[in-house]
Design an enzyme around this catalytic site. Structure first.
Site, PDB file in Angstrom:
ATOM      1  N   MET A  32       0.838  -1.201   0.000  1.00  0.00           N
ATOM      2  CA  MET A  32       0.000   0.000   0.000  1.00  0.00           C
ATOM      3  C   MET A  32       0.875   1.253   0.000  1.00  0.00           C
ATOM      4  O   MET A  32       0.378   2.361   0.276  1.00  0.00           O
ATOM      5  CB  MET A  32      -0.938  -0.001   1.208  1.00  0.00           C
ATOM      6  N   HIS A  36       8.888   1.237   3.550  1.00  0.00           N
ATOM      7  CA  HIS A  36       9.948   1.272   4.553  1.00  0.00           C
ATOM      8  C   HIS A  36      10.829   0.045   4.346  1.00  0.00           C
ATOM      9  O   HIS A  36      10.626  -0.736   3.408  1.00  0.00           O
ATOM     10  CB  HIS A  36       9.346   1.332   5.964  1.00  0.00           C
ATOM     11  N   HIS A  39       9.190  -3.352   3.521  1.00  0.00           N
ATOM     12  CA  HIS A  39       8.811  -3.526   2.114  1.00  0.00           C
ATOM     13  C   HIS A  39      10.046  -3.758   1.249  1.00  0.00           C
ATOM     14  O   HIS A  39      10.039  -4.602   0.351  1.00  0.00           O
ATOM     15  CB  HIS A  39       8.113  -2.270   1.584  1.00  0.00           C
ATOM     16  N   GLY A 149       4.708 -10.216   4.012  1.00  0.00           N
ATOM     17  CA  GLY A 149       5.428 -10.153   5.277  1.00  0.00           C
ATOM     18  C   GLY A 149       4.724 -10.937   6.377  1.00  0.00           C
ATOM     19  O   GLY A 149       3.492 -10.937   6.451  1.00  0.00           O
ATOM     20  N   ASP A 152       2.187  -9.122   8.942  1.00  0.00           N
ATOM     21  CA  ASP A 152       0.729  -9.253   8.839  1.00  0.00           C
ATOM     22  C   ASP A 152       0.424 -10.746   8.744  1.00  0.00           C
ATOM     23  O   ASP A 152       0.056 -11.256   7.689  1.00  0.00           O
ATOM     24  CB  ASP A 152       0.235  -8.485   7.615  1.00  0.00           C
ATOM     25  N   GLN A 155      -2.962 -12.124   7.617  1.00  0.00           N
ATOM     26  CA  GLN A 155      -3.116 -11.867   6.183  1.00  0.00           C
ATOM     27  C   GLN A 155      -2.376 -12.938   5.376  1.00  0.00           C
ATOM     28  O   GLN A 155      -2.902 -13.463   4.380  1.00  0.00           O
ATOM     29  CB  GLN A 155      -2.564 -10.481   5.856  1.00  0.00           C
ATOM     30  N   MET A 186       8.437  -2.702  11.843  1.00  0.00           N
ATOM     31  CA  MET A 186       8.265  -1.569  10.927  1.00  0.00           C
ATOM     32  C   MET A 186       6.863  -1.595  10.337  1.00  0.00           C
ATOM     33  O   MET A 186       6.339  -2.666  10.019  1.00  0.00           O
ATOM     34  CB  MET A 186       9.299  -1.631   9.818  1.00  0.00           C
TER      35      MET A 186
HETATM   36  P1  AMP Z   1       1.440  -2.899   3.465  1.00  0.00           P
HETATM   37  O1  AMP Z   1       1.981  -1.850   2.556  1.00  0.00           O
HETATM   38  O2  AMP Z   1       1.434  -2.505   4.906  1.00  0.00           O
HETATM   39  O3  AMP Z   1       0.133  -3.470   2.986  1.00  0.00           O
HETATM   40  O4  AMP Z   1       2.469  -4.100   3.399  1.00  0.00           O
HETATM   41  C1  AMP Z   1       2.834  -4.666   2.168  1.00  0.00           C
HETATM   42  C2  AMP Z   1       3.588  -5.932   2.432  1.00  0.00           C
HETATM   43  O5  AMP Z   1       4.755  -5.652   3.199  1.00  0.00           O
HETATM   44  C3  AMP Z   1       2.769  -6.952   3.235  1.00  0.00           C
HETATM   45  O6  AMP Z   1       3.042  -8.254   2.743  1.00  0.00           O
HETATM   46  C4  AMP Z   1       3.302  -6.763   4.614  1.00  0.00           C
HETATM   47  O7  AMP Z   1       3.156  -7.906   5.437  1.00  0.00           O
HETATM   48  C5  AMP Z   1       4.759  -6.467   4.343  1.00  0.00           C
HETATM   49  N1  AMP Z   1       5.364  -5.782   5.472  1.00  0.00           N
HETATM   50  C6  AMP Z   1       4.924  -4.651   6.070  1.00  0.00           C
HETATM   51  N2  AMP Z   1       5.701  -4.343   7.124  1.00  0.00           N
HETATM   52  C7  AMP Z   1       6.639  -5.307   7.203  1.00  0.00           C
HETATM   53  C8  AMP Z   1       7.731  -5.576   8.097  1.00  0.00           C
HETATM   54  N3  AMP Z   1       8.007  -4.784   9.117  1.00  0.00           N
HETATM   55  N4  AMP Z   1       8.487  -6.660   7.860  1.00  0.00           N
HETATM   56  C9  AMP Z   1       8.207  -7.495   6.835  1.00  0.00           C
HETATM   57  N5  AMP Z   1       7.206  -7.292   5.951  1.00  0.00           N
HETATM   58  C10 AMP Z   1       6.432  -6.231   6.143  1.00  0.00           C
END
Ligand code: AMP
Length: 281
Positions: A32, A36, A39, A149, A152, A155, A186
């Protein structure tokens, strides 16, 4: 490899046809945005698996509840594109909501009981929104691998169930949680924290670690979790849940046996934080 920024399905699919035509393997990282190091780790891992890495950046409205943070979710597309490219992405897919859903979109994928427990109990419809958009993204990109990740964790379980149930021929890879030096997982939402809340936030992971060590050493589960939840409440968190679950089905565990995962969600001020940890021994 040529770098492509696709804002619509046609541009994406023509880039994907070019890549497939060259016989390259494709790894996909849906996000999304507000990228960081978590990602970027996923993107780098994707680059180890495949010659072409596709990153999607889409703040999916259908996975947010009516009173959630869709409107204020951080959006920084230009910075994200540079960061993703720097980590090895060759295609960025940043669709508009119109491109993703068009008009009259009416399908909703529901992955069953796993979607209504834990975070699903507090965010009704959230995992249906996630499953639906991830299914669409997987079918649009048609990668060999898709990386998610463990941050989540629920998920990741829902998506594993989705691809198995629907015979989607894509390998799902779970990547370990990337943390700040003080242990805080993160998250794009960490940017919402005030300096004071940011100083308190690592206590969430500390509580998970402390509960995990106790349960691994044979302490009673319910009492251990209650003690940690009370400590978090005393530190200023509003805990939604802290629960021990079987690692793959997320079924409740009344006694400790592996594989087990401890998951937590808690509010700190106006920010909802989640984290989880695998139990060992
Ligand atoms: P998001 O943008 O929050 O929807 O996350 C996109 C992807 O990055 C998802 O698969 C998350 O699980 C993964 N993700 C977000 N934060 C982290 C983290 N701290 N460590 C590993 N993967 C992450």
């Amino acid at each position: 490899m040529q770098f492509t920024i696709a804002r619509d399905l046609d541009t994406l699919q023509s880039a994907m046809r070019g890549i497939a035509g060259q016989g390259k393997r494709i790894a996909f990282v849906p996000t999304m945005g507000a990228l960081h190091e978590g990602h970027l780790t996923l993107i780098r891992e994707a680059g180890k698996l495949a010659e072409a890495v596709v990153v999607s950046i889409f703040v999916n409205p259908t996975q947010f509840g009516p009173n959630e943070d869709f409107g204020k979710y951080p959006r920084m597309l230009e910075t994200d594109i540079k960061a993703a490219q720097g980590a090895g992405a060759s295609v960025i897919y940043a669709p508009t909501t119109e491109d993703m859903y068009g008009s009259n979109f009416s399908t909703r994928i529901s992955v069953g009981p796993m979607s209504t427990i834990l975070c699903g109990a507090f965010r009704p419809g959230h995992f249906d929104g996630v499953a639906t958009v991830v299914a669409k993204l997987l079918l649009r990109v048609l990668p060999h691998f898709a990386l998610f990740g463990q941050k989540d964790y629920q998920q990741l379980c829902v998506i594993n169930r989705l691809v198995r149930d629907m015979d989607i021929p894509i390998e799902i890879i779970g990547v370990e949680t990337i943390r700040e030096r003080d242990g805080l997982a993160m998250s794009s939402r960490n940017a919402y924290l005030t300096p004071e809340e940011r100083a308190t936030a690592p206590k969430l992971y500390a509580a998970l670690q402390s509960a995990a060590r106790a349960i691994e050493s044979g302490a009673p589960i319910a009492a251990t979790l209650q003690k940690e939840k009370d400590a978090l409440a005393a530190a200023g968190f509003r805990v939604e849940y802290m629960e021990l679950r079987e690692s793959y089905t997320l079924a409740e565990l009344h006694s400790f046996r592996k594989p087990a995962r401890l998951l937590v969600a808690a509010w700190l001020g106006k920010t909802r934080l989640i984290d989880n940890i695998e139990l060992s021994s």
